[in-house]
Design a protein around this motif. Structure first.
Motif, PDB file in Angstrom:
ATOM      1  N   ALA A  76      -1.323  10.833   8.132  1.00 17.82           N
ATOM      2  CA  ALA A  76      -2.363  11.587   7.429  1.00 17.82           C
ATOM      3  C   ALA A  76      -2.574  12.941   8.091  1.00 17.82           C
ATOM      4  CB  ALA A  76      -3.663  10.783   7.397  1.00 17.82           C
ATOM      5  N   ALA A  77      -2.597  12.962   9.421  1.00 19.73           N
ATOM      6  CA  ALA A  77      -2.768  14.229  10.140  1.00 19.73           C
ATOM      7  C   ALA A  77      -1.589  15.159   9.877  1.00 19.73           C
ATOM      8  CB  ALA A  77      -2.922  13.966  11.637  1.00 19.73           C
ATOM      9  N   MET A  78      -0.382  14.604   9.816  1.00 22.43           N
ATOM     10  CA  MET A  78       0.800  15.424   9.535  1.00 22.43           C
ATOM     11  C   MET A  78       0.721  16.031   8.142  1.00 22.43           C
ATOM     12  SD  MET A  78       3.893  13.245  11.302  1.00 22.43           S
ATOM     13  CE  MET A  78       5.156  14.323  10.643  1.00 22.43           C
ATOM     14  N   VAL A  79       0.278  15.270   7.163  1.00 19.93           N
ATOM     15  CA  VAL A  79       0.127  15.790   5.803  1.00 19.93           C
ATOM     16  C   VAL A  79      -0.849  16.962   5.806  1.00 19.93           C
ATOM     17  CG1 VAL A  79      -0.815  15.264   3.517  1.00 19.93           C
ATOM     18  CG2 VAL A  79       0.785  13.674   4.597  1.00 19.93           C
ATOM     19  N   LEU A  80      -1.976  16.807   6.483  1.00 20.33           N
ATOM     20  CA  LEU A  80      -2.966  17.884   6.536  1.00 20.33           C
ATOM     21  C   LEU A  80      -2.432  19.110   7.268  1.00 20.33           C
ATOM     22  CD1 LEU A  80      -6.250  15.895   7.198  1.00 20.33           C
ATOM     23  CD2 LEU A  80      -5.440  16.862   5.042  1.00 20.33           C
ATOM     24  N   ASP A  81      -1.701  18.890   8.361  1.00 19.43           N
ATOM     25  CA  ASP A  81      -1.122  20.009   9.102  1.00 19.43           C
ATOM     26  C   ASP A  81      -0.094  20.756   8.249  1.00 19.43           C
ATOM     27  OD1 ASP A  81      -2.693  19.363  11.278  1.00 19.43           O
ATOM     28  OD2 ASP A  81      -1.063  18.343  12.377  1.00 19.43           O
ATOM     29  N   MET A  82       0.739  20.015   7.523  1.00 18.43           N
ATOM     30  CA  MET A  82       1.731  20.655   6.658  1.00 18.43           C
ATOM     31  C   MET A  82       1.067  21.408   5.520  1.00 18.43           C
ATOM     32  SD  MET A  82       5.034  18.106   6.514  1.00 18.43           S
ATOM     33  CE  MET A  82       4.149  16.597   6.186  1.00 18.43           C
ATOM     34  N   GLU A  85      -0.156  24.608   6.944  1.00 21.66           N
ATOM     35  CA  GLU A  85       0.964  25.518   7.198  1.00 21.66           C
ATOM     36  C   GLU A  85       1.452  26.150   5.890  1.00 21.66           C
ATOM     37  OE1 GLU A  85       3.637  27.732   9.338  1.00 21.66           O
ATOM     38  OE2 GLU A  85       1.979  26.534  10.077  1.00 21.66           O
ATOM     39  N   ILE A  86       1.515  25.375   4.827  1.00 23.40           N
ATOM     40  CA  ILE A  86       1.908  25.913   3.520  1.00 23.40           C
ATOM     41  C   ILE A  86       0.908  26.966   3.059  1.00 23.40           C
ATOM     42  CG2 ILE A  86       2.125  25.334   1.056  1.00 23.40           C
ATOM     43  CD1 ILE A  86       3.358  22.631   2.025  1.00 23.40           C
ATOM     44  N   ARG A  90       1.749  30.870   2.369  1.00 20.24           N
ATOM     45  CA  ARG A  90       1.442  31.511   1.089  1.00 20.24           C
ATOM     46  C   ARG A  90       0.630  32.784   1.301  1.00 20.24           C
ATOM     47  NH1 ARG A  90       0.106  26.104  -2.397  1.00 20.24           N
ATOM     48  NH2 ARG A  90       2.263  25.704  -3.016  1.00 20.24           N
ATOM     49  N   THR A  91      -0.324  32.721   2.215  1.00 18.00           N
ATOM     50  CA  THR A  91      -1.136  33.901   2.517  1.00 18.00           C
ATOM     51  C   THR A  91      -0.272  35.015   3.088  1.00 18.00           C
ATOM     52  OG1 THR A  91      -3.086  32.530   2.909  1.00 18.00           O
ATOM     53  CG2 THR A  91      -3.107  34.734   3.863  1.00 18.00           C
ATOM     54  N   GLN A  92       0.621  34.670   4.004  1.00 19.38           N
ATOM     55  CA  GLN A  92       1.529  35.662   4.578  1.00 19.38           C
ATOM     56  C   GLN A  92       2.435  36.248   3.498  1.00 19.38           C
ATOM     57  OE1 GLN A  92       3.682  33.669   7.690  1.00 19.38           O
ATOM     58  NE2 GLN A  92       2.152  34.169   9.240  1.00 19.38           N
ATOM     59  N   ASN A  93       2.953  35.394   2.632  1.00 27.50           N
ATOM     60  CA  ASN A  93       3.830  35.843   1.562  1.00 27.50           C
ATOM     61  C   ASN A  93       3.108  36.823   0.648  1.00 27.50           C
ATOM     62  OD1 ASN A  93       6.266  35.881   0.047  1.00 27.50           O
ATOM     63  ND2 ASN A  93       5.362  34.438  -1.411  1.00 27.50           N
ATOM     64  N   GLN A  94       1.850  36.510   0.305  1.00 27.95           N
ATOM     65  CA  GLN A  94       1.067  37.408  -0.540  1.00 27.95           C
ATOM     66  C   GLN A  94       0.843  38.754   0.144  1.00 27.95           C
ATOM     67  OE1 GLN A  94      -2.392  35.024  -1.333  1.00 27.95           O
ATOM     68  NE2 GLN A  94      -1.473  34.019  -3.112  1.00 27.95           N
TER      69      GLN A  94
END
Length: 110
Positions: A76-82, A85-86, A90-94
């Motif tokens: 569950a923690a890995m899902v939240l961390d990923m 990160e996504i 996305r913010t960086q890409n924008q």
């Protein structure tokens, strides 16, 4: 561990409101033992014996992933961390896309 009443307001040096483990357990419908386990496993980042609103939200999200998807704590923690990160990517890409658009606009105006 120092005891804090549920009504006590504690503010960090950055001005962020902090909450006791007991308060976090109450609002997330867990136990203080589980909240302490989350802290010991590094799933949340307490400030001493206090938690930020972000940590309390993360506890609730982990519990929901455990209940809804049957994930273990680490999964569950890995899902939240990923997911975080996504969102960061996305913010960086924008930001890069905006910069590129600005540079192209300047170039076409010359």
């Amino acid at each position: 561990m120092t005891e804090f009443s549920l009504s006590q307001v504690v503010v960090s040096q950055e001005g962020e409101q902090l909450y006791s483990f007991e308060y976090a357990a109450t609002v997330t419908k867990t136990s203080t033992t589980l909240v302490e386990s989350f802290a010991q496993l590094g799933l949340i980042e307490p400030v001493g014996v206090m938690l930020s609103r972000r940590d309390i939200t993360r506890i609730a999200q982990i519990q929901r992933l455990r209940h809804d998807l049957g994930l273990n704590l680490v999964g569950a923690a890995m899902v939240l961390d990923m997911a975080q990160e996504i969102a960061n990517l996305r913010t960086q890409n924008q930001a890069y896309q905006s910069l590129l658009d600005t540079m192209l606009d300047i170039k076409t105006q010359k």
